[in-house]
Design an enzyme around this catalytic site. Structure first.
Site, PDB file in Angstrom:
ATOM      1  N   SER A 108       0.738  -1.097   0.082  1.00 50.41           N
ATOM      2  CA  SER A 108       0.037  -0.069  -0.107  1.00 50.41           C
ATOM      3  C   SER A 108       0.934   1.086   0.097  1.00 50.41           C
ATOM      4  CB  SER A 108      -0.867   0.146   0.983  1.00 50.41           C
ATOM      5  OG  SER A 108      -0.238  -0.086   2.351  1.00 50.41           O
ATOM      6  N   ASP A 122      -3.263   6.678  11.876  1.00 48.93           N
ATOM      7  CA  ASP A 122      -2.487   5.858  10.725  1.00 48.93           C
ATOM      8  C   ASP A 122      -1.182   6.786  10.600  1.00 48.93           C
ATOM      9  OD1 ASP A 122      -1.218   4.841   8.618  1.00 48.93           O
ATOM     10  OD2 ASP A 122      -3.065   5.215   7.361  1.00 48.93           O
ATOM     11  N   HIS A 153       0.933   5.186   6.315  1.00 53.08           N
ATOM     12  CA  HIS A 153       0.701   5.861   5.193  1.00 53.08           C
ATOM     13  C   HIS A 153       0.873   7.336   5.003  1.00 53.08           C
ATOM     14  CE1 HIS A 153      -1.578   2.251   5.336  1.00 53.08           C
ATOM     15  NE2 HIS A 153      -1.013   1.765   4.192  1.00 53.08           N
TER      16      HIS A 153
END
Ligand SMILES: *[C@@H]1O[C@H](CO)[C@@H](O)[C@H](O)[C@H]1NC(C)=O
Ligand SMILES: *[C@@H]1O[C@H](CO)[C@@H](O)[C@H](O)[C@H]1NC(C)=O
Ligand SMILES: *[C@@H]1O[C@H](CO)[C@@H](O)[C@H](O)[C@H]1NC(C)=O
Ligand SMILES: *[C@@H]1O[C@H](CO)[C@@H](O)[C@H](O)[C@H]1NC(C)=O
Length: 440
Positions: free
Chosen positions: A178, A419, A422
């Site tokens: 990702s 998060d 990312h």
């Protein structure tokens, strides 16, 4: 005047004799232990590491079962010690040493709100809900305004038309997890604005997703292959599984999709940091897995990947890049004394030169470096780790779409669901792509 010489003379044989005794002793000792091992095989079993055997990578085995998210191991044993054999077929050109040219990975972040961001979040129709931080409520936009300034030179200025010209008639493919998908979305957002809406298209989300420009007859693609080798996590959507099972010796399934790309950008790292991995060798018995730690398993997978690069890549026809590990910012005590949070509420980069967090594993970096250097000029490194380490402010934290509904106790404690892995877009991955543009 004779004395020192004499002294030396008498000392020399003594040293020589001592060394000889030492060498003989060492040889004898080793021989004895070898003989002991031969005479008593149990000794090997209990006191020695498993013997190393080498297997060839990427051999087609029609009997090999396909891995998917329903695959299970029938039983699990300790790792047998098998390794991947691959020949570097090095063309003699070692990878360019950083000092020959300017090392663009060494530098600092400079606040620059006149040339950055390179595109607007709201103007990119392909933006991901996981990365669109402003749309998901992030109030401070400072993270969009930083330029990477290498110490000894300038990065080539991003130029969208020049990039399209480089891509004309070609396929650029990102392959990985990702983080790499984020870099792909960044690249699509950087490129799409100059293509009229009716001259561009995006295929539906699948293991291979393709952005196409008619005018340039070019594609910018993303292939989901988080572990590079075939695994039970190769479904681009449903891959949250308790155990990770891989075919350590084959990239063939994914390579069949990536082999015709002209420019390849690979990454893999974080998926190897989630505990032991189950290995299912092509030549193994049905369903019998071996268990190995993440770093060991990643080394096997890198071997299978390197074997493909070494045997299939002609550097005059294909350009291959490997992106080093993307840092995480999970513990703010690493940059802020006696603190207990993470990247949540961080608004500026770390300004301490050389800052390196515990999320970027040095043994992994050494292993990657070793594999890449054996591949010589067949692969270039995009070394994004140090520059991204500084960007504790660049993660979505709570400003993204979350797939599960958040519980009240989570909502009342934002760091608990932030998060910090990312990256927001526009943001840090745009700079990774500027490094790519600089190296093409
Ligand atoms: C850029 O930042 C400076 C200093 O924070 C500010 O004064 C200026 O208004 C900003 N310019 C733009 C175009 O946002
Ligand atoms: C478009 O690019 C492909 C390679 O990706 C090439 O095979 C094909 O001939 C090109 N078509 C045109 C019209 O240039
Ligand atoms: C597990 O064993 C069963 C029966 O022995 C076999 O049919 C199956 O293919 C094995 N599972 C795997 C994952 O190989
Ligand atoms: C990437 O850069 C770091 C220093 O910033 C260095 O330690 C590391 O060896 C480099 N990695 C590779 C694969 O070149």
């Amino acid at each position: 005047m004779m004395l020192p010489w004499n002294r030396k003379k008498t000392h020399f044989p003594l040293i020589a004799i001592l060394s000889l005794v030492f060498i003989v002793f060492t040889i004898l000792y080793n021989e004895r232990s070898i003989r002991q091992i031969q005479e008593n095989p149990d000794h090997v079993h209990h006191h020695q590491e498993a013997p190393v055997t080498f297997v060839k990578a990427n051999r087609i085995n029609p009997a090999q079962e396909v891995l998917d998210r329903f695959s299970k191991c029938n039983s699990t044993r300790d790792y047998s010690g098998r390794k991947i054999a691959w020949v570097d077929r090095n063309d003699g050109q070692r990878r360019r040493v950083a000092s020959e040219r300017c090392d663009v990975a060494s530098g600092k972040w400079v606040f620059d709100n006149t040339s950055y961001p390179l595109y607007k979040e709201s103007e990119c129709p392909y933006m991901s809900d996981q990365l669109a931080c402003h749309r998901h409520g992030r109030p401070d936009l400072g993270y969009q305004y930083w330029r990477w300034q290498p110490h000894g030179c300038n990065l080539k200025r991003w130029n969208v038309i020049e990039m399209w010209e480089k891509l004309r008639g070609k396929r650029l493919m990102f392959v990985g997890d990702s983080l790499n998908r984020g870099q792909w979305i960044s690249m699509v957002c950087l490129l799409q604005s100059v293509i009229p809406a009716n001259k561009r298209s995006m295929s539906p989300n699948a293991p291979l997703t393709i952005f196409r420009s008619e005018e340039y007859n070019a594609t910018v693609e993303f292939l989901w292959a988080p572990l590079l080798v075939e695994s039970n996590s190769d479904d681009p959507v449903n891959h949250r599984l308790d155990e990770r099972i891989i075919h350590p010796d084959s990239v063939l399934k994914h390579a069949s999709k990536w082999e015709h790309a002209d420019i390849l950008v690979f990454n893999t790292y974080l998926w190897w940091r989630q505990g032991p991995v189950k290995l299912l060798w092509s030549a193994g018995k049905n369903g019998i897995c071996e268990e190995l730690d993440g770093l060991g398993a990643m080394e096997l997978a890198m071997g299978a990947w390197a074997d493909w690069v070494a045997s299939k890549v002609d550097p005059l026809k294909k350009q291959v890049f490997f992106v080093t590990m993307s840092p995480t910012h999970l513990w703010n005590r690493e940059w802020k004394h006696r603190s207990e949070g993470n990247c949540y509420d961080e608004k500026t980069p770390v300004d301490f030169e050389g800052y390196w967090g515990s999320g970027s594993d040095l043994p992994t970096m050494r292993m990657v470096e070793k594999v890449l250097s054996r591949l010589g000029s067949k692969v270039s490194v995009l070394n994004i780790t140090q520059l991204s380490e500084y960007r504790k402010d660049g993660h979505p934290s709570i400003y993204r779409k979350f797939w599960e509904t958040l519980k009240p106790e989570q909502l009342s404690n934002p760091p608990s669901y932030s998060d910090c892995i990312h990256w927001c877009l526009p943001g840090v991955p745009d700079v990774w792509n500027e490094l790519l543009f600089h190296s093409l």
